[in-house]
Design an enzyme around this catalytic site. Structure first.
Site, PDB file in Angstrom:
ATOM      1  N   CYS A 103     -15.271  -4.182   8.209  1.00  0.00           N
ATOM      2  CA  CYS A 103     -14.855  -4.665   6.889  1.00  0.00           C
ATOM      3  C   CYS A 103     -14.104  -3.566   6.162  1.00  0.00           C
ATOM      4  CB  CYS A 103     -16.054  -5.128   6.060  1.00  0.00           C
ATOM      5  SG  CYS A 103     -17.186  -3.804   5.604  1.00  0.00           S
TER       6      CYS A 103
ATOM      7  N   CYS B  29     -15.991  -0.402   5.479  1.00  0.00           N
ATOM      8  CA  CYS B  29     -16.060   0.529   6.617  1.00  0.00           C
ATOM      9  C   CYS B  29     -14.849   1.461   6.607  1.00  0.00           C
ATOM     10  CB  CYS B  29     -16.097  -0.236   7.935  1.00  0.00           C
ATOM     11  SG  CYS B  29     -17.485  -1.356   8.125  1.00  0.00           S
TER      12      CYS B  29
ATOM     13  N   CYS C  86     -11.682  30.961  37.667  1.00  0.00           N
ATOM     14  CA  CYS C  86     -10.629  29.938  37.678  1.00  0.00           C
ATOM     15  C   CYS C  86     -11.049  28.741  36.826  1.00  0.00           C
ATOM     16  CB  CYS C  86     -10.347  29.468  39.108  1.00  0.00           C
ATOM     17  SG  CYS C  86      -9.801  30.758  40.237  1.00  0.00           S
TER      18      CYS C  86
ATOM     19  N   ASP D 257      27.550   1.375  -0.402  1.00  0.00           N
ATOM     20  CA  ASP D 257      28.616   2.336  -0.135  1.00  0.00           C
ATOM     21  C   ASP D 257      29.733   1.562   0.574  1.00  0.00           C
ATOM     22  OD1 ASP D 257      29.866   4.961   0.382  1.00  0.00           O
ATOM     23  OD2 ASP D 257      29.377   4.488   2.464  1.00  0.00           O
TER      24      ASP D 257
ATOM     25  N   ASP E 273      25.261   4.614   5.040  1.00  0.00           N
ATOM     26  CA  ASP E 273      25.166   4.987   6.449  1.00  0.00           C
ATOM     27  C   ASP E 273      25.468   6.454   6.707  1.00  0.00           C
ATOM     28  OD1 ASP E 273      27.934   4.861   5.882  1.00  0.00           O
ATOM     29  OD2 ASP E 273      28.363   4.575   8.017  1.00  0.00           O
TER      30      ASP E 273
ATOM     31  N   ASP F  44      25.310   9.804   1.800  1.00  0.00           N
ATOM     32  CA  ASP F  44      24.551   8.742   1.125  1.00  0.00           C
ATOM     33  C   ASP F  44      23.072   9.080   1.001  1.00  0.00           C
ATOM     34  OD1 ASP F  44      26.808   7.052   0.896  1.00  0.00           O
ATOM     35  OD2 ASP F  44      26.529   6.358   2.950  1.00  0.00           O
TER      36      ASP F  44
END
Length: 834
Positions: free
Chosen positions: A34, A37, A105, A519, A718, A722
């Site tokens: 829920c 939680c 090792c 633009d 783009d 901008d």
């Protein structure tokens, strides 16, 4: 795609004055049932040193946070989540090693692997020469673990086939779902038997021995403490942290009915002395548990369907790639492809990673990534996107982006980030849900006291049943799911249509927009000069005019000259060699073609050379009024004609503007071009408000001006220039065909660069917010109306009481109805009014 690949906004000074970058983590969390939680997990993470910007989303089952590596570790964070009573999805793998010869090792490998972020535990067995590793697949990968082991000086003999971390998470969720299903079905069998055995007057065919209270007790006990164990576990976890959640309500409510029944069996004389006939309510406690499990089972199923968008995106990527290495074609796992590899793609195959075509040609179906339905032609020098489908030809390409860097991986991460973020409207619901459970417990206790003091006989029975009904009918789950499920489905739907929305806040703000600012160059227009008109003198064909002009401009580097050459090449007109090329700054060019002089440029250039262009003046003026640049062409001192060069509007720009205006939005164009050209382009697009001759640094000021009066402004752009305006706008919308900087600054990215996607994004936002409001209304209405009815307010007037069993059924289906309403967004028709 490991989430720690992203840096979350820089770092903070450490104790030694060194700035340590924050690391963004995304962890799949299991066990949350829920919104309370999720709030508890988030509270726990917020209290962890070195953690900031923590956010836990109940609908997606994920926690996102920024971690300071010098102050906290993944182990600390996982331990904090587990101490809250929940778990993190982790993968386990056994890796065979070569070169392990001694205890030293073993220590070397264990130390190296355990230091790797994302590894929870690594242990090496000297006898079997294997490493057992438990790791979080959303943070690290098998390839990184292998690399770490090999850098430590040992060899990995055979790396197991790694699943994508989405698959690991999905399997964990499916395991959770199957467990719910199994418990529900088993519980249903027990509860049904208890129910019919408790009512012999309704079911006379039930054997009489089953109507024995002790038999009912035996049948009810496994339902209460095994089938319903998850409620006790969740309630205990909340209690340990001084809080309460949905599990608390269920555990206390059903335990009250169960324990009352046990007391009635063990101490019947006590009840009779108080004038109460001892009765059992095992059917009530058992049916409540089973109905709530049924609701959670349906909810888990619906939530799984709601998050299908990411799964579908992840499934797009092929598992292997055909790579040329040392002159041989090798089929390699996708994770082993490296930048610079030459990859071979045949007809009907998916392109494995992003790259640039070096040999061959084909057409590629990019609809699964960009939403563009028509196949796109590809030849040497063209970019290809991983996960798209090669249609007809074969080609080879150089890999430029692999792994986390591919377009598909970035799209998946953007969608995941968006689904994990909370909208402002959700934060209000979460705050209410946080106070909801304690308030319900208070109302239930008050209900019990009122009925025990003022209710009719048998008071204790009425008090108990109404107490249980209030505890059970309350549903913070519906409140907690109302917003995130709608955002989950909405952002997934957008991704399917090539609209990437960064987060819930962007989605919410988009529906309030008043002004859309475009633009011009590269956004409304194609961003490159093209020849739009060819006017030839009588007796001269258009192709001949373009042949001569293109031949002269072949050596030009000016955008207008390049446009003329492209126009000739597009018509497949063969060009002649030119000599004595000379660029005349600000006026045009001069060259010799086939031994004769050619001039291309402004009228002034030709007039200075004694040529008469008066008969072309009207055409020139008309073209200039349309925002086009007139280019005269003369050959051997004779005016042959006029070319018009322009940065033309993109396909779909006019329809996009019309749709936005129909939606009641004001549309504005912003450009650095001169006023005459700007107004001409704006006129073609149907835009009446224009800001021209605006320098890049001044675009932000224009956006601020438009925001005056509390108006909401979206900026569509783009380019790099901008980016500041995109960040300043209430909603920044970048084109996927633009620069990475613009997309980073934007809130919404249109992958295929089609401006009609702007209207689609706003319509999607409106539909999503409408769904959220519907969900919240029904969640509030349900709880506001249901709790008083369960408390018995209708009893004095109509003699109506709500059975706890019906309360449980109503609570279970309230969450399911909210998720189902959100799922309707999956079938929303984007591209028309929603």
């Amino acid at each position: 795609m490991p989430a720690d690949s992203e840096k979350a906004g820089g770092g903070i000074p450490s104790a030694h004055g060194i700035v340590s970058p924050r690391v963004k983590l995304e962890l799949p969390v299991t066990g949350m049932s829920c919104a309370s939680c999720a709030a508890k997990v988030q509270k726990g993470l917020s209290g962890q040193t070195g953690v900031s910007n923590s956010n836990v989303n109940f609908a997606t089952g994920r926690a996102t946070l920024d971690m300071q590596p010098d102050q906290a570790s993944l182990d600390d964070i996982v331990a904090r989540i587990r101490s809250s009573g929940y778990d993190v999805v982790a993968a386990r793998v056994q890796i065979p090693l070569q070169g392990i010869q001694c205890a030293s090792c073993v220590q070397t490998v264990e130390k190296a692997v355990n230091k790797l972020r994302g590894v929870l535990k690594a242990s090496v067995n000297l006898a079997s020469a294997t490493a057992d590793v438990e790791y979080v697949a959303s943070v690290t990968s098998l390839a990184e673990i292998k690399d770490t082991i090999e850098k430590a000086g040992y060899q990995v003999l055979d790396l197991p086939l790694e699943e994508a971390w989405e698959d690991v998470e999905r399997k964990a969720r499916q395991k959770e779902y199957r467990a719910l299903q199994q418990k529900f079905l088993l519980g249903l069998a027990f509860a049904a038997l208890i129910f019919v055995s408790s009512m012999p007057h309704l079911f006379p065919w039930v054997p009489s021995f089953l109507n024995n209270y002790f038999v009912l007790w035996i049948l009810a006990t496994p339902v209460q403490f095994w089938i319903g164990w998850q409620f006790y576990r969740g309630a205990w976890g909340a209690l340990r942290h001084g809080s309460a959640n949905m599990n608390t309500l269920i555990a206390v409510g059903t335990s009250a009915a169960y324990l009352f029944s046990v007391a009635a069996i063990l101490f019947p004389a006590f009840f009779r002395e108080g004038g109460i006939e001892p009765k059992v309510y095992f059917d009530t406690s058992a049916m409540i548990i089973v109905l709530i499990l049924f609701g959670r089972w349906l909810e888990a199923r619906a939530k799984g369907r709601a998050s299908e968008a990411i799964r579908k995106l992840a499934e797009l990527q092929p598992k292997t790639a055909r790579v040329i290495r040392e002159g041989q074609e090798l089929d390699l796992p996708i994770k082993e492809v490296e930048i610079g590899d030459t990859v071979v793609v045949r007809p009907g195959e998916k392109i494995p990673v992003d790259g640039i075509v070096i040999r061959g040609r084909s057409s590629v179906d990019e609809s699964m990534v960009t939403g563009e339905s028509m196949p796109v032609a590809k030849a040497a020098g063209d970019e290809v996107i991983g996960a798209t489908l090669n249609k007809t030809g074969s080609f080879e390409f150089d890999a430029t982006r692999v792994g986390r860097g591919t377009v598909l991986a970035q799209i998946i991460q953007m969608v995941r980030d968006a689904q994990g973020q909370k909208a402002p409207i959700q934060r209000l619901a979460d705050v209410i849900a946080g106070y909801f459970v304690p308030a319900v417990i208070g109302i239930a206790l008050l209900t019990f006291l009122i009925w025990i003091l003022f209710g009719p006989e048998p008071r204790l029975t009425f008090a108990l049943l109404n107490f249980v009904a209030v505890m059970i009918i309350a549903c913070p789950c519906a409140l907690g799911l109302a917003t995130p499920t709608a955002i989950l489905v909405g952002t997934g739907k957008g991704a399917e249509k090539g609209i990437l929305i960064k987060g819930g806040e962007s989605l919410e703000t988009a529906h309030k927009l008043d002004v859309i600012v475009f633009d011009k160059t590269g956004t409304l227009t194609q961003g490159e000069a093209v020849v739009t008109d060819v006017f030839a003198q009588d007796g001269v064909s258009q192709d001949e005019l373009l042949r001569l002009a293109g031949s002269a401009e072949k050596s030009s580097e000016h955008p207008l000259g390049e446009a003329v050459v492209r126009a000739a090449e597009e018509r497949e007109i063969p060009l002649a060699p030119s000599t004595h090329f000379q660029a005349l700054e600000g006026r045009g060019v001069e060259a010799e073609v086939e031994g004769r002089r050619i001039l291309l440029g402004k009228a002034q250039l030709l007039e200075d050379r004694g040529l008469d262009v008066s008969s072309w003046k009207n055409t020139e003026d008309r073209l200039a009024g349309e925002g086009k640049t007139p280019v005269y062409v003369s050959f051997d001192d004779k005016v042959l004609g006029l070319l018009a060069v322009s940065d033309a509007l993109k396909r779909g720009s006019i329809q996009a503007i019309e749709r936005l205006k129909d939606m009641g939005l004001e549309v504005v164009m912003l450009t650095g071009d001169n006023r005459k050209t700007a107004e001409a382009i704006a006129g073609q697009a149907g835009i009446t408000r224009v800001y021209s001759e605006v320098m890049p640094q001044d675009k932000v000021d224009v956006v601020r001006e438009l925001q005056a009066g509390d108006r909401r402004v979206a900026m569509v752009g783009d380019g790099i220039n901008d980016a500041p305006a995109l960040a300043q706008a209430d909603v920044g919308i970048a084109l996927g065909t633009g620069t990475d900087v613009a997309m980073e600054a934007a809130d919404i990215t249109l992958i295929k660069g089609d401006l009609r996607g702007v209207a689609d994004a706003i319509l999607l936002s409106r539909r999503t917010i409408r769904t959220i409001k519907q969900n919240l209304f029904w969640a509030f209405f349900y709880n506001t109306a249901g709790i008083p009815i369960a408390a018995g307010v209708l009893y004095p007037f109509f003699g109506i009481l709500l059975s706890p069993i019906f309360a449980a059924a109503a609570m279970a289906f309230s969450s399911v109805s909210v998720v189902s309403n959100s799922l309707r967004l999956r079938w929303a028709r984007i591209g028309e009014k929603l």
